[in-house]
Design an enzyme around this catalytic site. Sequence first.
Site, PDB file in Angstrom:
ATOM      1  CG  ASN A  81       7.410  13.029  -9.874  1.00 42.74           C
ATOM      2  OD1 ASN A  81       6.451  13.561  -9.328  1.00 42.74           O
ATOM      3  ND2 ASN A  81       7.322  12.407 -11.031  1.00 42.74           N
ATOM      4  CB  SER A  88       8.678   4.533 -10.134  1.00 38.42           C
ATOM      5  OG  SER A  88       8.372   3.358 -10.871  1.00 38.42           O
ATOM      6  CD  GLN A 139       0.811  -1.351  -2.527  1.00 43.55           C
ATOM      7  OE1 GLN A 139       1.915  -1.375  -1.950  1.00 43.55           O
ATOM      8  NE2 GLN A 139      -0.269  -1.873  -1.978  1.00 43.55           N
TER       9      GLN A 139
END
Length: 196
Positions: free
Chosen positions: A108, A137, A174
């Site tokens: 994820n 993340s 990003q």
Amino acid sequence: MTKRVAILISGGGSNMVALADSMTGDHPARACLVLSNVEGAGGLAKAEALGIPTACVPHAPFAGDRAAFEAALHAQLMKAQPDILCLAGFMRVLTEGFVARWEGRMLNIHPSLLPKYKGLNTHQRALDAGDAEHGCSVHMVTPALDDGPILGQARVAVAPCDTAETLAAKVLVQEHRLYPAVLRRFAEGQAGRIDL
Ligand code: GRF
């Protein structure tokens, strides 16, 4: 042997597109399904345009019966026989039972520098905290929300003029770099986290 990747989405699917676009040439994986819980999600049309099989299992008709919804998800996934699941803007919380079937093979992306800001509204929370940096993340999915082992992170500087919207836009850029890089390393069976 090429790894088959199912990508689960709920919205525009920009992360799905970045992942799909990255799986070319000598990449060890290919997208085998884009699965949405939202009918008409923008990402479904993008997947079709990319020639990726799609399916939709709207969650609303299950009226909170998570097990029934997940059984329908599972049925679609079994048709596609994925080796890896990538949650990419998938906005449903999955039960322990579903996660257990895929643990170790389900990734994820979350728009914060975990373990900070699990859950929603991550960008505003980073602003409210006065953080100088923020980011995203990629983690292994475990039963606890946004809590699994981190496989990669990417950082952005928070500017004084940033709003939740401008910060989200910076982080999304990003995300589109980080998720493909992490997926490739994961599909290659390589260990070690990626930091951008
Ligand atoms: C992204 O910010 C992602 O971090 C979050 O959902 C948002 C939309 O993603 N999980 P996408 O454009 O649908 O990939």
